[in-house]
Scaffold this motif. Structure first.
Motif, short mmCIF file in Angstrom:
data_model
loop_
_atom_site.label_atom_id
_atom_site.label_comp_id
_atom_site.label_asym_id
_atom_site.label_seq_id
_atom_site.Cartn_x
_atom_site.Cartn_y
_atom_site.Cartn_z
N ASN A 7 -10.54 0.11 5.32
CA ASN A 7 -10.40 -1.34 5.54
C ASN A 7 -10.47 -1.62 7.04
O ASN A 7 -9.44 -1.77 7.70
CB ASN A 7 -9.08 -1.84 4.96
CG ASN A 7 -9.08 -3.34 4.74
OD1 ASN A 7 -8.99 -3.79 3.61
ND2 ASN A 7 -9.20 -4.12 5.80
N PRO A 8 -11.67 -1.68 7.60
CA PRO A 8 -11.78 -1.81 9.06
C PRO A 8 -11.37 -3.17 9.61
O PRO A 8 -10.85 -3.25 10.72
CB PRO A 8 -13.27 -1.56 9.32
CG PRO A 8 -13.95 -1.86 8.03
CD PRO A 8 -12.98 -1.46 6.96
N ASN A 11 -6.03 -5.90 10.21
CA ASN A 11 -5.28 -4.72 10.59
C ASN A 11 -3.98 -4.69 9.81
O ASN A 11 -3.61 -5.66 9.15
CB ASN A 11 -5.01 -4.65 12.09
CG ASN A 11 -5.08 -3.23 12.61
OD1 ASN A 11 -4.35 -2.37 12.15
ND2 ASN A 11 -5.97 -2.97 13.55
N LEU A 29 -5.62 -7.87 2.82
CA LEU A 29 -4.73 -6.88 3.42
C LEU A 29 -3.47 -6.71 2.59
O LEU A 29 -2.95 -5.59 2.47
CB LEU A 29 -4.39 -7.28 4.86
CG LEU A 29 -5.34 -6.73 5.93
CD1 LEU A 29 -6.74 -7.30 5.77
CD2 LEU A 29 -4.82 -7.04 7.33
N THR A 50 -7.93 1.95 9.38
CA THR A 50 -8.37 0.67 9.92
C THR A 50 -8.81 0.85 11.37
O THR A 50 -8.91 1.97 11.87
CB THR A 50 -7.25 -0.38 9.75
OG1 THR A 50 -7.76 -1.68 10.04
CG2 THR A 50 -6.07 -0.06 10.65
N ARG A 78 -5.26 4.16 12.79
CA ARG A 78 -6.15 3.25 13.52
C ARG A 78 -7.09 4.08 14.41
O ARG A 78 -6.63 4.83 15.27
CB ARG A 78 -5.34 2.27 14.38
CG ARG A 78 -4.30 1.48 13.59
CD ARG A 78 -3.62 0.44 14.46
NE ARG A 78 -2.54 -0.23 13.74
CZ ARG A 78 -1.26 0.06 13.88
NH1 ARG A 78 -0.89 1.02 14.74
NH2 ARG A 78 -0.35 -0.59 13.19
#
Length: 510
Positions: A7-8, A11, A29, A50, A78
């Motif tokens: 899920n880029p 955030n 999200l 992400t 991340r």
């Protein structure tokens, strides 16, 4: 099992920062977080992967790792993709290919092993699932959440305005990425049958996925969090929320009307949410005005009926028409609109429970709602629901002849009014739908059941590779192999898919 969630955009962090305050955040999200947590609670290892953001305006998203309090086996990971600062999702495409996917592969190589499977979310996550699978063989499921072709439809894209609209939204990348994602995923996960058969059958996706092939699709609805929205739950800010709402009602509602039930709605200020239709229904029904007030929860806007919004589009397309109806029908003193002090689920849930005490009704009158989680959350809290018949609520709130909510035509204010009157004018109807809706959601629409269905599907994919569908694979577009090459996705390619071949897209060169 070890599962990665791709899920880029937006955030994640333990405090759920910005989760409802930006177009790239929101329901998607919440969905990923809740499914990931529920799978982890079943004993599996989960990574939410992400994009890393190193930006003074977004300090929550700088660290490589974060966890959720009290949850041992979920990591937020991340990894860099392009510039360090926050980028809107429309501008992530080249950085996902050039940076993010290679960084994911490098990260897991250093860890000594990849997850057993990935589940990819939205078109950008789906594209990354495609590229990772091609490199490693790791299978992935694809959950689109929303598809670009439907947004193009709503924006009324034409051959003439396509270049201008695409400059803002980059549909030429999104549509190609979605086609690849649904074509190469092990399974496409939709929230409803309607999403499968209507959205995925759009002409823009012809040849990518066969909506009639049951091996290609699984319907797994999302859930409502009863630990937050449950009728017996009490949040830390429960009383403070009650006091805040009471102050807003004192501000906006006439003295003798303040104890009346409310027709409550909570949605983004977008034309498709059709708040105007709800206000028109209230305005045309003297019965509704006698029995209830209308309460609009409006995100970060505290007094939108009197103060213009900073966003010109919201002001002109949503709020100004509502004010006009209020003024023409002298609804002042009968309607209140405000944003909650904390834009989080706990405060929203407390608001629902406050409204239950007044025997209020929740309304969702969107022109089309792909799934409709908001009315299910309201139902868990004990509010009976009136919802659009267009989209997901037609499946979640009705089964055969059995009703769990009142479905209405969102384009007919008179029908909206009739649905609301049905609940507000009959105490037995209010009681029935309050109980039936709540029981339906607790039985069929919880995050635990969503996670169980995801897990069952992923286990089948991992344990039986031969059971995975064998479709004719679409070639990966050269742009998504190397964005720095001279081969970009052209508007002509997008036009051929969206409008059909033999149509000429007008570009500046013409």
């Amino acid at each position: 099992m070890h599962i990665g969630f791709l899920n880029p955009q937006g955030n994640f962090d333990s405090a759920n920062s910005h989760i409802t305050k930006h177009p790239d955040f929101g329901g998607q999200l919440i969905y990923v977080k809740q499914v990931a947590l529920a799978i982890a609670q079943m004993g599996h290892k989960v990574d939410i992967i992400t994009r890393q953001i190193i930006d003074p305006e977004w300090p929550e998203f700088a660290e490589t790792f974060e966890t959720y309090p009290g949850v041992d086996n979920v990591r937020i990971i991340r990894l860099p993709a392009g510039p360090k600062e926050f980028l809107p999702k429309e501008f992530l495409w080249p950085h996902l290919v050039a940076d993010w996917v290679p960084n994911i592969l490098k990260f897991y190589q250093q860890e000594g092993g990849l997850p057993d499977a990935m589940t990819a979310h939205y078109g950008d996550g789906g594209l990354c699932g495609v590229l990772i699978e091609e490199e490693t063989g790791i299978p992935f499921t694809f959950t689109a959440h929303s598809l670009g072709a439907q947004k193009m439809d709503k924006l009324e894209v034409t051959l003439e305005n396509l270049p201008e609209i695409d400059e803002q939204f980059h549909f030429k990348y999104r549509i190609i990425a979605e086609r690849l994602s649904m074509n190469r995923s092990a399974v496409n996960i939709t929230s409803t049958r309607q999403e499968r058969f209507e959205q995925y059958s759009h002409r823009a996706y012809h040849g990518a996925a066969d909506v009639n092939n049951d091996q290609c699709f699984a319907v797994i609805p999302p859930g409502a969090d009863s630990s937050v929205f449950g009728v017996q739950v009490r949040s830390q800010n429960e009383e403070a929320t009650y006091e805040f709402i009471q102050k807003r009602l004192v501000r906006d509602i006439a003295d003798l009307r303040r104890d009346l039930p409310a027709i409550l709605t909570a949605s983004r200020l977008a034309p498709k949410k059709n708040l105007l239709g709800l206000v028109q229904a209230f305005a045309m029904s003297q019965t509704l005005q006698e029995r209830a007030n209308l309460v609009l929860l409006t995100g970060g806007l505290d007094e939108p009926l009197h103060e213009p919004a900073d966003n010109d589009f919201i002001e002109d397309a949503v709020l100004a028409p509502i004010r006009e109806v209020v003024e023409e029908n002298n609804l002042w003193g009968k309607i209140s609109a405000f944003g909650l002090p904390d834009q989080d689920q706990e405060t929203l849930a407390a608001t629902y429970r406050f409204m239950v005490k007044r025997r209020s009704v929740f309304a969702l009158t969107a022109l089309y709602e792909p799934f409709g989680l908001a009315p299910l959350e309201a139902a868990v809290a004990g509010l009976p629901v009136v919802a659009t018949k267009n989209g997901g609520p037609s499946e979640s709130l009705r089964q055969g002849d059995q009703e769990y909510g009142v479905l209405v035509d969102p384009e007919d204010p008179a029908d909206i009014a009739r649905g609301l009157e049905r609940l507000l004018c009959d105490a037995q109807e209010w009681e029935y739908f309050a109980q039936a809706g709540q029981q339906r959601v607790l039985k069929m629409y919880t995050w635990e059941s969503t996670a169980e269905n995801y897990l069952k599907l992923i286990e089948q994919i991992v344990s039986s590779p031969e059971a995975r569908r064998r479709a004719e694979l679409l070639p990966i577009h050269p742009y998504f192999r190397n964005p720095k090459s001279q081969t970009d996705v052209s508007l002509e390619e997008l036009g051929d898919l969206y409008f059909g071949s033999n149509q000429k897209v007008l570009t500046n060169a013409d």
